[in-house]
Design a protein around this motif. Structure first.
Motif, PDB file in Angstrom:
ATOM      1  N   UNK A   3       0.866  -1.216   0.016  1.00 14.10           N
ATOM      2  CA  UNK A   3      -0.080   0.016   0.194  1.00 14.10           C
ATOM      3  C   UNK A   3       1.037   1.177   0.195  1.00 14.10           C
ATOM      4  N   UNK A   4       2.126   1.308   0.287  1.00 17.31           N
ATOM      5  CA  UNK A   4       2.841   2.340   0.276  1.00 17.31           C
ATOM      6  C   UNK A   4       3.837   2.192  -1.014  1.00 17.31           C
ATOM      7  N   UNK A   5       3.991   1.109  -1.724  1.00 16.78           N
ATOM      8  CA  UNK A   5       5.023   0.852  -2.748  1.00 16.78           C
ATOM      9  C   UNK A   5       4.251   0.820  -4.072  1.00 16.78           C
ATOM     10  N   UNK A   6       2.977   0.241  -3.901  1.00 21.34           N
ATOM     11  CA  UNK A   6       2.228   0.000  -5.375  1.00 21.34           C
ATOM     12  C   UNK A   6       0.866  -0.149  -4.914  1.00 21.34           C
ATOM     13  N   UNK A   7       0.143   1.108  -4.808  1.00 16.83           N
ATOM     14  CA  UNK A   7      -1.039   1.420  -4.058  1.00 16.83           C
ATOM     15  C   UNK A   7      -2.205   1.473  -5.198  1.00 16.83           C
ATOM     16  N   UNK A   8      -3.435   1.467  -4.978  1.00 20.72           N
ATOM     17  CA  UNK A   8      -4.361   1.840  -5.871  1.00 20.72           C
ATOM     18  C   UNK A   8      -5.605   2.083  -5.054  1.00 20.72           C
ATOM     19  N   UNK A   9      -6.598   2.516  -5.711  1.00 23.76           N
ATOM     20  CA  UNK A   9      -7.676   3.342  -5.167  1.00 23.76           C
ATOM     21  C   UNK A   9      -8.348   2.228  -4.073  1.00 23.76           C
ATOM     22  N   UNK A  10      -8.497   0.967  -4.850  1.00 20.33           N
ATOM     23  CA  UNK A  10      -9.414   0.022  -3.709  1.00 20.33           C
ATOM     24  C   UNK A  10      -8.539  -0.360  -2.387  1.00 20.33           C
ATOM     25  N   UNK A  11      -7.082  -0.489  -2.535  1.00 26.14           N
ATOM     26  CA  UNK A  11      -6.323  -0.689  -1.460  1.00 26.14           C
ATOM     27  C   UNK A  11      -6.399   0.526  -0.458  1.00 26.14           C
ATOM     28  N   UNK A  12      -6.440   1.597  -0.749  1.00 30.80           N
ATOM     29  CA  UNK A  12      -6.471   2.556  -0.138  1.00 30.80           C
ATOM     30  C   UNK A  12      -7.945   2.921   0.570  1.00 30.80           C
ATOM     31  N   UNK A  13      -9.084   2.485   0.005  1.00 31.27           N
ATOM     32  CA  UNK A  13     -10.504   2.384   0.511  1.00 31.27           C
ATOM     33  C   UNK A  13     -10.462   1.136   1.498  1.00 31.27           C
ATOM     34  N   UNK A  14      -9.783   0.047   1.131  1.00 31.79           N
ATOM     35  CA  UNK A  14      -9.907  -1.020   2.135  1.00 31.79           C
ATOM     36  C   UNK A  14      -9.041  -0.754   3.309  1.00 31.79           C
TER      37      UNK A  14
END
Length: 731
Positions: free
Chosen positions: A103-114
């Protein structure tokens, strides 16, 4: 009895994992045994939707393990309480560690929401463990009898640290206070995630787009080419794009003749999450500060800083302030002298000596050229990324005999590379990933983490899986060579020092793998000392096209410019450290106007000149509001006292590559983790407590002895017996 317990545990695990799997969680690679080479995470199989179910299943399994410890009717012992607790939670730890690092190195919108759900879940789960009174009573029973249990040193340390961890997590609070603490921790977890998400969004939102060649006046061709490549990647052919990532921003600030564009870029950097829009972090910072103070008060401390530092080498905010204050005035005075030099150049060129913060890099580069006949564009061809990495490998081989072998393992991004690290006897030490370049899904800065920490199982060492993530300059062309500047080179040496700390670890228990916050930067900062030593540069600094070694005259220029801009560098570091401490030592909360508070404390109270901004301002100070450095940013300069004194051991040996000294450092510090306190480990390596003078000399705050070969003498016996507070904070 141990066999029966293991069988029972296996049955519980099997039942839980089979029973808790919904259709969404079926075939979840995070819940399966990793059959990958070296047991690395199966990145090629992990999908974003796997994380939340895996964390939830890991929590349920961990709860069952804790329940088994609590309900065990045997007399509490090291094995059935302390060790069992230390070994528990592996499934959860694996899943959450992979999620957090990605989540720090290769994040996306879904990961940030989760993450807005996952992090509070994990926080609440940890509270349920540390605030479990029945579990704590078992821990306390072992702790109270620890002197009579024939424990070896690591077992004793684990017992003491486990008890301390429970107490600091609130185990001695009343039931009502525990409920209040749970709510605070849950809120802090959500706020920290939101802070980071806002910052990533703001970092990605701004670009300085240039569509006229003449607007690039002064910018070197290689930097222009990299900006053009960035534009092409963003479907802006024929333009040049500069971003807020340091490899893009700093070269533009250093060379662009367009003062208005330098101002636009730097102001965008300074005003991140501070513009009153949807990504503004000022209210979040206020809420975090308020909640942290409430937490500290619950725990019996007057401020969050007092609570946080009670478990560190510094022990109190007063001791941290003492070091920062000791360095502040000489650093600021040096910075003022640097400013006068630059203003003189500006006046000679423009007839005007007015000066702003976005002018500093531009005119500092002119000073470097004028005083030392040196600019970084002369150095970049010798500091290719490949050369720097190989130089770090060569240094590690000379010091400890370790080697690095490229391996084919699953990676989370096509740009990642991996190495197997082999000890001097060719035994496997661990796996090391590298992820070098900036991209939209990656946080800024550089860091080192571990997908798997080193530990022992049934007497066998489980090797770590370590990752170094950075944001260095991309190649100027898609198939070109990445050429680094001095700061990026030093950063890779720094992060590699962290990696060695993990790779060399020989600690048997996870609970004593970590060290104090203000000790953790010692291994990383120590490695920086080698980066630009002449013998080191001759070893790795080769021209990326010809292979010719860096000329001696360039090496000499690097040495002569060692104190270049140190007033600025030290002042902005100290300013950020003071800002961190200031907001975390408030004892009565009232809504804080962050911009006014920062200005009052730094510019008003301490005289920070307006031409220097603190390295981090509150709305984007991720170290303290989105990371683990709250009331701890001072630790970089605190640990630098240690690292500069530690490097003297190599200098005093007569050989900066001395194997005997390196082995002592490895044995007494790198292998030991947190098996003893940081100062005890340091003194076993160095033979005495640290001296602040090497730091002050290195940063130009006091003059080098007339005989440049002379080094500060080790502390006398009385000083060796003095406390760290007197040596570092008040001498």
């Amino acid at each position: 009895m141990k066999n029966l317990s293991a069988l029972t545990f296996l049955m519980i695990m099997t039942t839980l994992l089979s029973g808790c799997k919904s259709k969404q969680a079926e075939n979840n690679p995070l819940l399966e045994t990793w059959s990958t080479p070296f047991g690395v995470p199966p990145f090629d199989k992990i999908k974003t939707e796997h994380f939340k179910p895996a964390v939830e299943a890991g929590i349920r399994l961990h709860e069952a393990q804790i329940d088994s410890i609590v309900k065990n009717t045997e007399t509490p012992s090291f094995g059935n309480v302390i060790e069992a607790l230390d070994r528990s939670g592996e499934v959860l730890n694996n899943a959450y560690t992979v999620f957090s690092l990605l989540n720090s190195a290769e994040s996306n919108d879904r990961m940030q929401a989760d993450d807005m759900e996952i992090s509070p879940l994990v926080s609440a789960h940890n509270d349920n463990i540390y605030l479990n009174d029945r579990l704590f009573q078992k821990v306390k029973a072992v702790y109270d009898q620890r002197e009579y249990l024939s424990l070896d040193p690591q077992q004793l340390r684990l017992t003491e640290q486990t008890y301390k961890r429970f107490v600091r997590a609130g185990a001695l609070l009343t039931p009502a206070q525990k409920e209040q603490l749970k709510k605070i921790n849950e809120q802090l977890s959500r706020l920290g995630v939101q802070f980071g998400n806002n910052l990533l969004a703001d970092n990605n939102a701004f670009t300085l787009v240039i569509d006229k060649q003449e607007d690039l006046a002064g910018v070197p061709a290689s930097i222009q080419s990299a900006a053009n490549t960035e534009a092409v990647n963003r479907k802006m052919e024929g333009k040049w794009v500069f971003t807020l990532s340091k490899p893009s921003m700093i070269p533009f600030l250093s060379y662009s003749e367009r003062r208005d564009l330098r101002e636009k870029l730097y102001k965008a950097y300074l005003e991140r999450c501070n513009r009153g829009d949807s990504t503004d972090n000022k209210q979040i910072v206020n809420e975090i500060a308020k909640l942290r103070l409430e937490k500290a008060r619950l725990m019996g401390y007057p401020s969050y800083g007092a609570f946080a530092l009670d478990d560190e080498m510094a022990q109190t905010p007063e001791n941290a302030y003492a070091l920062l204050d000791k360095l502040w005035q000489p650093s600021l005075e040096l910075a003022k002298k640097e400013l006068e030099e630059m203003k003189a150049i500006k006046k000679a060129e423009t007839g005007d000596d007015s000066f702003e913060s976005w002018d500093w890099w531009y005119y500092a580069e002119k000073v470097r050229k004028q005083k030392y006949d040196l600019n970084e564009e002369m150095l970049r061809p010798y500091l290719s990324l490949d050369n720097v990495v190989q130089g770090i490998f060569q240094l590690s081989n000379r010091l400890w005999g370790i080697t690095f072998r490229p391996v084919s393992v699953p990676v989370y991004h096509k740009e990642c590379i991996a190495y197997e690290v082999l000890d001097k006897d060719n035994k496997h030490l661990g796996i090391l990933y590298f992820d070098f370049f900036p991209r939209p899904g990656k946080q800024g800065g550089a860091w080192c983490g571990a997908y798997r920490e080193e530990r022992y199982e049934e007497g066998k060492r489980i090797a770590p899986v370590v990752t170094i993530v950075a944001n260095v300059s991309r190649p100027a062309t898609p198939n070109g060579v990445a050429l680094l500047n001095l700061d990026e080179t030093e950063t890779l040496f720094h992060e590699f020092g962290h990696a060695l700390h993990s790779l060399f670890s020989q600690v048997h228990y996870a609970g004593i793998g970590g060290v104090e916050q203000d000790f953790v930067e010692l291994p990383s900062q120590l490695m920086e000392n080698w980066a630009f030593e002449p013998d080191m540069l001759r070893m790795y600094a080769k021209h990326y096209q010809t292979g010719d070694p860096m000329p001696d005259d360039l090496i000499e220029k690097i040495q002569r410019s060692a104190l270049f801009n140190q007033g600025f560098t030290t002042t902005e570091l100290l300013a950020a450290s003071l800002s961190d401490m200031d907001i975390h030592t408030i004892t009565e909360y009232r809504p804080i106007d962050l911009n006014a508070f920062e200005k009052e404390m730094l510019n008003g109270k301490r005289g920070l000149i307006p031409q220097i901004e603190p390295r981090y301002r509150y709305p984007y100070f991720a170290h303290i509001f989105g990371g683990g450095y709250a009331a701890g940013y001072y630790s970089y300069i605190w640990a630098e006292v240690l690292d500069k004194d530690a490097y003297e051991a190599f200098v005093e040996s007569g050989d900066i590559f001395d194997r005997t000294t390196a082995e002592s450092y490895r044995k007494n510090i790198l292998e030991r983790g947190g098996s003893e306190g940081g100062m005890e480990l340091y003194k076993k390596f160095r033979g005495h407590e640290p001296d602040i003078k090497p730091l002050m000399i290195k940063r130009g705050l006091i003059e080098m002895p007339a005989d440049t070969a002379a080094r500060p003498a080790p502390l006398d016996t009385a000083a060796r017996n003095a406390s760290i507070r007197r040596i570092i904070g008040q001498q």
